[in-house]
Design an enzyme around this catalytic site. Structure first.
Site, PDB file in Angstrom:
ATOM      1  N   LEU A  70     -33.686  -7.642  65.604  1.00  0.00           N
ATOM      2  CA  LEU A  70     -33.391  -8.020  66.980  1.00  0.00           C
ATOM      3  C   LEU A  70     -32.402  -6.996  67.522  1.00  0.00           C
ATOM      4  CD1 LEU A  70     -32.819 -11.901  66.724  1.00  0.00           C
ATOM      5  CD2 LEU A  70     -34.851 -10.728  67.598  1.00  0.00           C
ATOM      6  N   ASP A  71     -32.505  -6.685  68.815  1.00  0.00           N
ATOM      7  CA  ASP A  71     -31.530  -5.792  69.428  1.00  0.00           C
ATOM      8  C   ASP A  71     -30.123  -6.357  69.241  1.00  0.00           C
ATOM      9  OD1 ASP A  71     -33.572  -4.155  70.296  1.00  0.00           O
ATOM     10  OD2 ASP A  71     -33.558  -4.918  72.360  1.00  0.00           O
ATOM     11  N   ARG A  72     -29.155  -5.480  69.250  1.00  0.00           N
ATOM     12  CA  ARG A  72     -27.759  -5.876  69.023  1.00  0.00           C
ATOM     13  C   ARG A  72     -27.335  -7.036  69.928  1.00  0.00           C
ATOM     14  NH1 ARG A  72     -22.709  -4.752  71.160  1.00  0.00           N
ATOM     15  NH2 ARG A  72     -21.008  -4.615  69.638  1.00  0.00           N
ATOM     16  N   ARG A 176     -37.736  -6.064  77.452  1.00  0.00           N
ATOM     17  CA  ARG A 176     -36.777  -5.578  78.444  1.00  0.00           C
ATOM     18  C   ARG A 176     -37.440  -4.598  79.413  1.00  0.00           C
ATOM     19  NH1 ARG A 176     -31.989  -3.639  74.534  1.00  0.00           N
ATOM     20  NH2 ARG A 176     -31.026  -3.051  76.534  1.00  0.00           N
TER      21      ARG A 176
END
Length: 243
Positions: A70-72, A176
């Site tokens: 998962l993205d930060r 996104r």
């Protein structure tokens, strides 16, 4: 074969990562990752989630293996495998698109039109200095990667909307970029044009949460795990009247 070197963790770090566990059995370990914690390879951070997984390693054994990332600044469900056979099984299942991931996102301004649908837009990687971005591109671009996302509007006002998202592919930053591409960037996503203030409310971070994960279990059958949105996400949803 490369030998893994254990990472020394403080008692506070061990307690922290153990507090993230949402499901565990003999073959898998799932955690509810908070925003702000890198899955792997984070810069300027003492330990990533991958390193914190040493808290679960048996003496002389390897730590659990991350199956996906998962993205930060994305919160939510993240899956690891506790054994090498389980990691191999789950890795193949992921590549075969047998994982079903569901996300929640707050976007602006208002609901997309139509309020539900499928976004099929190829993406390409663009590196600027030390930063990597994904950009929409024609499908025949030499660096194009197929990317498909589904979305559904759950609640909306004139200025914001709460969406349920189901990525069919797993490109970096896919959701996104796809939402920004249709003119509904995710709130808090400064990299791709997301609003930092919505309805007079400051946005604390990227408003993207991995709320559910369905996948074939190495021991047979299917497993579905759900993580409710954290307080910062739920609080903004309520403040914007999206409940």
């Amino acid at each position: 074969m490369k030998v893994q070197t254990p990472v020394k963790l403080s008692p506070e770090e061990v307690a922290f990562v153990r507090g993230l566990v949402m499901y565990e059995d003999a073959e898998i370990l799932a955690l509810n990752k908070p925003a702000g914690l890198s899955s792997q390879g984070g810069r300027g951070q003492v330990h990533t989630l991958d390193e914190l997984l040493w808290a679960f390693a048996k003496p002389g054994k390897a730590r659990p293996r991350l199956i996906h990332r998962l993205d930060r600044d994305t919160s939510g469900v993240i899956l690891t495998a506790k054994t090498k056979p389980a990691a191999g099984f789950l890795g193949k299942a992921l590549m075969a698109r047998r994982f079903a991931k569901t996300y929640l996102a707050i976007v602006t301004p208002g609901a997309p039109e139509p309020k539900g649908g499928r976004i099929e837009q190829a993406l390409r990687r663009d590196e600027t200095g030390r930063e990597a971005y994904m950009r929409p591109c024609p499908p025949d671009h030499p660096d194009a990667e197929l990317a498909v996302s589904r979305y559904r509007t759950l609640k909306h006002t004139d200025g914001a909307a709460l969406l349920e998202l189901d990525p069919e592919t797993g490109r970096m930053h896919q959701l996104r970029v796809h939402l920004a591409h249709i003119g509904r960037p995710i709130a808090g996503d400064a990299r791709y044009g997301g609003a930092l203030v919505v309805g007079g409310q400051p946005v604390p971070r990227l408003m993207l949460h991995a709320t559910a994960l369905k996948f074939p279990h190495p021991g047979g059958g299917e497993k579905r795990l759900e993580a409710p949105p954290p307080a910062d996400f739920a609080g903004l949803v309520a403040a914007l009247g999206l409940v």
